[in-house]
Design a protein around this motif. Sequence first.
Motif, short mmCIF file in Angstrom:
data_model
loop_
_atom_site.label_atom_id
_atom_site.label_comp_id
_atom_site.label_asym_id
_atom_site.label_seq_id
_atom_site.Cartn_x
_atom_site.Cartn_y
_atom_site.Cartn_z
N HIS A 144 66.74 14.59 82.77
CA HIS A 144 67.04 13.45 81.90
C HIS A 144 67.19 12.17 82.73
N TRP A 181 63.99 16.14 75.11
CA TRP A 181 63.90 16.09 73.65
C TRP A 181 63.67 14.67 73.12
N ILE A 223 71.86 18.12 68.37
CA ILE A 223 70.87 17.46 67.51
C ILE A 223 69.42 17.71 67.92
N LEU B 106 70.22 9.07 65.09
CA LEU B 106 69.82 10.01 64.05
C LEU B 106 70.77 9.88 62.87
N SER B 110 70.95 15.03 60.93
CA SER B 110 69.52 15.13 61.25
C SER B 110 69.28 15.64 62.66
N ARG B 111 68.22 16.41 62.82
CA ARG B 111 67.72 16.80 64.14
C ARG B 111 66.28 16.31 64.31
N ILE B 113 64.22 13.43 65.43
CA ILE B 113 64.12 12.14 66.12
C ILE B 113 62.86 11.39 65.70
N ARG B 117 62.63 7.57 64.09
CA ARG B 117 61.74 6.52 64.61
C ARG B 117 60.84 5.96 63.51
N HIS B 144 68.41 3.18 76.67
CA HIS B 144 68.35 4.34 77.57
C HIS B 144 68.30 5.63 76.75
N PRO B 145 67.47 6.59 77.17
CA PRO B 145 67.36 7.86 76.43
C PRO B 145 68.70 8.56 76.20
N MET B 146 69.70 8.28 77.02
CA MET B 146 70.99 8.95 76.79
C MET B 146 71.67 8.44 75.52
N ALA B 148 69.75 7.98 72.68
CA ALA B 148 68.76 8.19 71.62
C ALA B 148 69.35 8.88 70.39
N ALA B 149 70.32 9.76 70.59
CA ALA B 149 70.85 10.53 69.45
C ALA B 149 71.74 9.68 68.55
N ASP B 150 72.51 8.78 69.13
CA ASP B 150 73.55 8.13 68.33
C ASP B 150 73.50 6.61 68.32
N SER B 155 63.20 4.36 72.79
CA SER B 155 63.65 4.77 74.12
C SER B 155 62.84 4.21 75.28
N THR B 156 61.62 3.82 75.04
CA THR B 156 60.79 3.34 76.15
C THR B 156 60.08 2.04 75.77
N GLN B 159 56.87 2.73 73.88
CA GLN B 159 57.08 2.97 72.44
C GLN B 159 57.30 1.66 71.69
N LEU B 212 78.68 7.18 78.89
CA LEU B 212 77.30 6.92 78.49
C LEU B 212 77.11 5.54 77.89
#
Lengths: 272, 272
Positions: A144, A181, A223, B106, B110-111, B113, B117, B144-146, B148-150, B155-156, B159, B212
């Motif tokens: 990661h 992920w 998730i 998310l 939800s799971r 991603i 998006r 940052h991808p860390m 991405a969930a919340d 993320s990039t 993208q 984070l």
Amino acid sequence: MRTDGLSINLATVRHQFGLKDGVEACLKHGITAIAPWRDHIQATGLVEATRIIRSNDMKVTGYCRGGLFPAADAAGRQAAIDMNKEMIDEAAAIGADCLVMIGGGLPQGSRDIAGARDMFADGLLAVLPHARAAKVPLAIEPLHPMTAADRGCISTLSQALDLCDALGAGVGVAVDVYHLWWDPDLAKQIARARWRILAHHICDWLVPTKDLLLDRGMMGDGIIGLPAIRRMIEAAGFHGHQEVEIFSAQDWWKRPGDEVLRTCVERYNTVC
Amino acid sequence: MRTDGLSINLATVRHQFGLKDGVEACLKHGITAIAPWRDHIQATGLVEATRIIRSNDMKVTGYCRGGLFPAADAAGRQAAIDMNKEMIDEAAAIGADCLVMIGGGLPQGSRDIAGARDMFADGLLAVLPHARAAKVPLAIEPLHPMTAADRGCISTLSQALDLCDALGAGVGVAVDVYHLWWDPDLAKQIARARWRILAHHICDWLVPTKDLLLDRGMMGDGIIGLPAIRRMIEAAGFHGHQEVEIFSAQDWWKRPGDEVLRTCVERYNTVC
């Protein structure tokens, strides 16, 4: 419940079991595949470790963990190369499917992530003949991006596959759902990986995540869309084990080892 | 010391200053550009906030933060669209260079991603006519991808630029070194971004990072190669301000605001 195709990375029960009692505990739950770390092998001795693994007919889905090539000086880089060669021999002895290689972090005082990545590629190139001779595939494991500074400078599957393309036979990738992920490019890169997929690691991303290293979740508690990624990996041609690797200082490492393994089996059957 | 080209995102001194005293403190240090958050504007009132900014001739390098479109139901998604339209009007009133848009996390439960998006893209499309009419550029900020969930499912930079390509005029990107420094594809994507770069955020990545969200470092205290990224951004054609955005619950938010601003100026001159 089904246990074929399930492997336990022994880091998941690092605080409960060593190699010998870890193998016994896995077998009690019907689990016949593991991935040990170097400290497991060193604590047991290579000969005895090999005996335990072979006499119990355990499959070894990976040996953790090599790589870590970036270093501040030539002596440090050579030490990493030597360490990896030793680990290749150990991986061959225990019959591991692959040696897992992580990028390593920035050398002390460095702000040059591209330079660290070059050192990783150089190190991999230096040990590859030894790995090929020993018939031990090297599995580059992208970590990661939150670990890029101090642990894993190889951050994406795309980057790992570029290295595979450059280096040829004997190098592949470990696909760990925890590390990858989030990647918008994941489906495309898993499809690209094909025969290079050497390992499939599972756990879950918790919300909130309280620690950058030691707060991984049990499958189903987070998730990550695990079945969707599994299907991508199978469609790419990998039908090997799903290896559970959970670093969880405040939760799973504190529970009884049997509870952890029982939960792994249960979740493997219900959410993976 | 030089302060031209330096902007302070007011989150950096969130616990020390509001809008009015934040502007005064910046001016005392020779800093003539800021980026306020919506709570700054709401606490002051839009008319008074606009007066403070315009009467002090402050440049506004961005308004934080819109986006956050993913939601569990249609009512939630509509609420996000309405909120963004209001923020576009506020950004126009205060003369902001752009409205910063983050992906959002998310939806509850939800799971998926990819689904989140898609919701972000749909939301952006829904508010874009309003933004174009108001002449407020929308700056997609990959996080940052860390997160991405919340928090930030975009993320990039790759993208974000794919979205820019799809949506056309009125949409660009905010390049924050903290979120993107690790990306092996960064140089290529910054070069691709060109005229779409609307903002350049700076701070530093600490080793170790203990949280984070709220453990960002002052420029020079971490491992990001700031000058290298600045040169990429300039080569791509962006010569706007470098905006300091530091969330630091345990360090900079606890220091006197004047010390924080003085340090920003000093590090801007010595390490950026």
